[in-house]
Design a protein around this motif. Structure first.
Motif, PDB file in Angstrom:
ATOM      1  N   THR A  70       0.853  -1.189   0.000  1.00 57.22           N
ATOM      2  CA  THR A  70       0.000   0.000   0.000  1.00 57.22           C
ATOM      3  C   THR A  70       0.886   1.235   0.000  1.00 57.22           C
ATOM      4  OG1 THR A  70      -1.793  -1.113   1.152  1.00 57.22           O
ATOM      5  CG2 THR A  70      -1.741   1.278   1.277  1.00 57.22           C
ATOM      6  N   LEU A  71       0.581   2.162  -0.885  1.00 56.54           N
ATOM      7  CA  LEU A  71       1.399   3.353  -1.044  1.00 56.54           C
ATOM      8  C   LEU A  71       0.677   4.570  -0.482  1.00 56.54           C
ATOM      9  CD1 LEU A  71       2.484   2.713  -4.728  1.00 56.54           C
ATOM     10  CD2 LEU A  71       3.916   2.419  -2.709  1.00 56.54           C
ATOM     11  N   ASP A  72       1.422   5.437   0.199  1.00 50.81           N
ATOM     12  CA  ASP A  72       0.911   6.738   0.610  1.00 50.81           C
ATOM     13  C   ASP A  72       1.287   7.745  -0.464  1.00 50.81           C
ATOM     14  OD1 ASP A  72      -0.213   6.084   3.188  1.00 50.81           O
ATOM     15  OD2 ASP A  72       1.847   5.810   3.882  1.00 50.81           O
ATOM     16  N   ALA A  73       0.337   8.588  -0.836  1.00 53.23           N
ATOM     17  CA  ALA A  73       0.577   9.540  -1.913  1.00 53.23           C
ATOM     18  C   ALA A  73       0.169  10.939  -1.495  1.00 53.23           C
ATOM     19  CB  ALA A  73      -0.204   9.127  -3.165  1.00 53.23           C
ATOM     20  N   VAL A  74       0.926  11.911  -1.981  1.00 51.73           N
ATOM     21  CA  VAL A  74       0.529  13.314  -1.938  1.00 51.73           C
ATOM     22  C   VAL A  74       0.373  13.759  -3.383  1.00 51.73           C
ATOM     23  CG1 VAL A  74       1.168  15.664  -1.302  1.00 51.73           C
ATOM     24  CG2 VAL A  74       1.722  13.761   0.228  1.00 51.73           C
ATOM     25  N   ILE A  75      -0.826  14.220  -3.713  1.00 56.78           N
ATOM     26  CA  ILE A  75      -1.133  14.644  -5.080  1.00 56.78           C
ATOM     27  C   ILE A  75      -1.507  16.120  -5.033  1.00 56.78           C
ATOM     28  CG2 ILE A  75      -2.613  14.265  -7.083  1.00 56.78           C
ATOM     29  CD1 ILE A  75      -3.152  11.437  -5.711  1.00 56.78           C
ATOM     30  N   TYR A  76      -0.834  16.917  -5.832  1.00 57.71           N
ATOM     31  CA  TYR A  76      -1.054  18.364  -5.836  1.00 57.71           C
ATOM     32  C   TYR A  76      -1.434  18.801  -7.245  1.00 57.71           C
ATOM     33  CZ  TYR A  76      -0.029  23.389  -5.520  1.00 57.71           C
ATOM     34  OH  TYR A  76      -0.103  24.752  -5.572  1.00 57.71           O
ATOM     35  N   VAL A  77      -2.561  19.494  -7.340  1.00 60.49           N
ATOM     36  CA  VAL A  77      -3.050  19.975  -8.632  1.00 60.49           C
ATOM     37  C   VAL A  77      -3.075  21.496  -8.609  1.00 60.49           C
ATOM     38  CG1 VAL A  77      -4.910  19.884 -10.316  1.00 60.49           C
ATOM     39  CG2 VAL A  77      -4.530  17.941  -8.778  1.00 60.49           C
ATOM     40  N   GLU A  78      -2.312  22.105  -9.480  1.00 58.45           N
ATOM     41  CA  GLU A  78      -2.330  23.549  -9.663  1.00 58.45           C
ATOM     42  C   GLU A  78      -3.090  23.798 -10.961  1.00 58.45           C
ATOM     43  OE1 GLU A  78       1.234  26.621 -10.192  1.00 58.45           O
ATOM     44  OE2 GLU A  78       1.271  25.561  -8.262  1.00 58.45           O
ATOM     45  N   ASN A  79      -4.294  24.313 -10.834  1.00 56.36           N
ATOM     46  CA  ASN A  79      -5.259  24.335 -11.924  1.00 56.36           C
ATOM     47  C   ASN A  79      -4.689  24.938 -13.209  1.00 56.36           C
ATOM     48  OD1 ASN A  79      -7.661  24.097 -13.288  1.00 56.36           O
ATOM     49  ND2 ASN A  79      -8.739  25.650 -12.110  1.00 56.36           N
ATOM     50  N   GLY A  80      -4.655  24.120 -14.259  1.00 57.29           N
ATOM     51  CA  GLY A  80      -4.188  24.553 -15.559  1.00 57.29           C
ATOM     52  C   GLY A  80      -2.681  24.608 -15.715  1.00 57.29           C
ATOM     53  N   GLN A  81      -1.928  24.275 -14.668  1.00 59.00           N
ATOM     54  CA  GLN A  81      -0.475  24.427 -14.702  1.00 59.00           C
ATOM     55  C   GLN A  81       0.292  23.119 -14.556  1.00 59.00           C
ATOM     56  OE1 GLN A  81       0.885  27.474 -15.338  1.00 59.00           O
ATOM     57  NE2 GLN A  81      -1.233  28.191 -15.522  1.00 59.00           N
ATOM     58  N   LYS A  82      -0.026  22.392 -13.512  1.00 64.57           N
ATOM     59  CA  LYS A  82       0.752  21.178 -13.250  1.00 64.57           C
ATOM     60  C   LYS A  82      -0.041  20.212 -12.381  1.00 64.57           C
ATOM     61  CE  LYS A  82       4.065  23.200 -10.824  1.00 64.57           C
ATOM     62  NZ  LYS A  82       5.237  23.427  -9.949  1.00 64.57           N
ATOM     63  N   ILE A  83       0.361  18.948 -12.454  1.00 63.05           N
ATOM     64  CA  ILE A  83      -0.146  17.891 -11.593  1.00 63.05           C
ATOM     65  C   ILE A  83       1.097  17.177 -11.054  1.00 63.05           C
ATOM     66  CG2 ILE A  83      -1.620  15.856 -11.425  1.00 63.05           C
ATOM     67  CD1 ILE A  83      -2.723  16.850 -14.260  1.00 63.05           C
ATOM     68  N   TRP A  84       1.260  17.201  -9.745  1.00 66.70           N
ATOM     69  CA  TRP A  84       2.481  16.687  -9.106  1.00 66.70           C
ATOM     70  C   TRP A  84       2.099  15.590  -8.137  1.00 66.70           C
ATOM     71  CZ3 TRP A  84       4.053  16.504  -3.975  1.00 66.70           C
ATOM     72  CH2 TRP A  84       5.427  16.386  -3.711  1.00 66.70           C
ATOM     73  N   MET A  85       2.944  14.545  -8.037  1.00 64.86           N
ATOM     74  CA  MET A  85       2.627  13.431  -7.146  1.00 64.86           C
ATOM     75  C   MET A  85       3.888  12.855  -6.541  1.00 64.86           C
ATOM     76  SD  MET A  85       0.369  10.072  -8.017  1.00 64.86           S
ATOM     77  CE  MET A  85      -0.132   8.955  -6.715  1.00 64.86           C
ATOM     78  N   ASN A  86       3.798  12.515  -5.251  1.00 65.98           N
ATOM     79  CA  ASN A  86       4.899  11.862  -4.554  1.00 65.98           C
ATOM     80  C   ASN A  86       4.374  10.605  -3.868  1.00 65.98           C
ATOM     81  OD1 ASN A  86       7.792  12.138  -3.553  1.00 65.98           O
ATOM     82  ND2 ASN A  86       6.704  11.897  -1.614  1.00 65.98           N
ATOM     83  N   LEU A  87       5.060   9.472  -4.070  1.00 66.66           N
ATOM     84  CA  LEU A  87       4.663   8.195  -3.490  1.00 66.66           C
ATOM     85  C   LEU A  87       5.682   7.738  -2.459  1.00 66.66           C
ATOM     86  CD1 LEU A  87       3.668   6.143  -6.681  1.00 66.66           C
ATOM     87  CD2 LEU A  87       2.109   7.177  -5.038  1.00 66.66           C
ATOM     88  N   THR A  88       5.177   7.226  -1.342  1.00 66.17           N
ATOM     89  CA  THR A  88       6.062   6.620  -0.352  1.00 66.17           C
ATOM     90  C   THR A  88       5.540   5.233   0.000  1.00 66.17           C
ATOM     91  OG1 THR A  88       4.855   7.635   1.482  1.00 66.17           O
ATOM     92  CG2 THR A  88       6.766   8.823   0.638  1.00 66.17           C
ATOM     93  N   ALA A  89       6.466   4.339   0.306  1.00 71.42           N
ATOM     94  CA  ALA A  89       6.127   2.976   0.724  1.00 71.42           C
ATOM     95  C   ALA A  89       6.872   2.685   2.015  1.00 71.42           C
ATOM     96  CB  ALA A  89       6.513   1.963  -0.357  1.00 71.42           C
ATOM     97  N   VAL A  90       6.124   2.425   3.082  1.00 66.90           N
ATOM     98  CA  VAL A  90       6.720   2.139   4.397  1.00 66.90           C
ATOM     99  C   VAL A  90       7.719   3.238   4.766  1.00 66.90           C
ATOM    100  CG1 VAL A  90       7.653   0.312   5.865  1.00 66.90           C
ATOM    101  CG2 VAL A  90       6.535  -0.293   3.715  1.00 66.90           C
ATOM    102  N   ILE A  91       7.244   4.469   4.740  1.00 67.93           N
ATOM    103  CA  ILE A  91       7.924   5.718   5.105  1.00 67.93           C
ATOM    104  C   ILE A  91       9.076   6.096   4.177  1.00 67.93           C
ATOM    105  CG2 ILE A  91       7.338   5.311   7.540  1.00 67.93           C
ATOM    106  CD1 ILE A  91      10.351   5.003   8.100  1.00 67.93           C
ATOM    107  N   LEU A  92       9.412   5.281   3.194  1.00 72.68           N
ATOM    108  CA  LEU A  92      10.499   5.609   2.275  1.00 72.68           C
ATOM    109  C   LEU A  92       9.927   6.091   0.948  1.00 72.68           C
ATOM    110  CD1 LEU A  92      12.873   2.550   2.876  1.00 72.68           C
ATOM    111  CD2 LEU A  92      13.071   4.859   3.841  1.00 72.68           C
ATOM    112  N   GLN A  93      10.509   7.170   0.412  1.00 70.29           N
ATOM    113  CA  GLN A  93      10.055   7.657  -0.882  1.00 70.29           C
ATOM    114  C   GLN A  93      10.293   6.594  -1.949  1.00 70.29           C
ATOM    115  OE1 GLN A  93      12.117  10.997  -2.566  1.00 70.29           O
ATOM    116  NE2 GLN A  93      10.749  11.138  -4.305  1.00 70.29           N
TER     117      GLN A  93
END
Length: 266
Positions: A70-93
């Motif tokens: 199971t992955l923890d994700a942070v997903i950031y959407v800047e409307n019309g500009q970018k879609i950014w995502m970071n995944l971590t597994a067991v506290i490690l990126q």
């Protein structure tokens, strides 16, 4: 690498879906009768979201034939500009990715590989041919991400809401390649997209996306559960559970670490 990038960019596609709320009558309606004077429907589903930026915390589970925690994700959407995502597994990126109108980038930390590509890479991962940044942004915002029109689609109303079905096979051309699809889109009574099914009639490959368990925030509707099924020679299934939404801006750094190797999808 391919498995993690499939998760990254499938999640980028549908991690946040928003559409303005609309009201429709609650009385039972015909499940087969076409709607008359439906220009208002098409106008409503083309409305754009007005939020500036949204940060989403998610948990992602994937079934791809290989073990993935199971992955923890942070997903950031800047409307019309970018879609950014970071995944971590067991506290490690584990991986990071970003999409802009120019293309997509991503790296996978465990095997020190990265991609830097136009949207053909994402189309290959999803086994389709029509995703560009605008389509990605529209799908991300819960909008109709394919060209639809009254003369090419049949609009019907049912007890759950509305259905748009292609009257005939739709031909979509991207980079000189034409692919045909049978397309069905389901909307609830508030005109929120809750199910998409694309089928390639030549080989029965499918892309299916289901949105559920919505939450209203900043006058927009976000699904807390998103399920993606990609059916081709094998079936991949990705479940995204969105747990927190934040509408403040954030820093979204992206740089490929030294000594990483560029990879291409086969």
């Amino acid at each position: 690498m391919k498995t993690y990038l499939l998760i990254i960019f499938s999640a980028l596609l549908v991690a946040s879906c928003s559409v303005q709320k609309k009201t429709t009558p609650e009385q039972p309606v015909s499940t087969t009768k076409p709607i008359e004077n439906n220009s208002q429907f098409f106008s409503a589903i083309e409305k754009k979201s007005t939020f500036d930026a949204v940060k989403i915390n998610s948990k992602i589970d994937a079934k791809t034939g290989s073990f993935i925690p199971t992955l923890d994700a942070v997903i950031y959407v800047e409307n019309g500009q970018k879609i950014w995502m970071n995944l971590t597994a067991v506290i490690l990126q584990a991986a990071r990715g970003v999409a802009t109108p120019e293309g997509i980038k991503g790296y996978y930390k465990l095997d020190k590989t990265y991609i830097d590509s136009d949207f053909s890479y994402l189309n290959k991962l999803l086994n389709v041919n029509f995703i560009d940044y605008n389509a990605l942004q529209n799908l991300l915002l819960g909008k109709t991400f394919l060209p639809v029109s009254d003369n090419q689609y049949k609009l019907t109303q049912n007890a759950q809401g509305f259905n748009l079905s292609s009257k005939e096979t739709q031909k979509i051309t991207e980079n000189g390649k034409t692919t045909e699809y049978n397309i069905s889109l389901d909307y609830d009574k508030n005109l929120e997209l809750n199910h998409v099914l694309l089928t390639n009639p030549r080989n029965n490959d499918q892309l299916e996306i289901t949105y559920s368990n919505r939450e209203i925030l900043n006058n927009e509707s976000f699904p807390k559960s998103v399920k993606i099924i990609i059916k081709a020679k094998k079936t991949d299934e990705i479940l995204i559970e969105n747990t927190k939404f934040d509408f403040s801006r954030m820093e979204t750094t992206y740089s490929v670490p030294a000594n990483y190797t560029k990879t291409e999808i086969k």
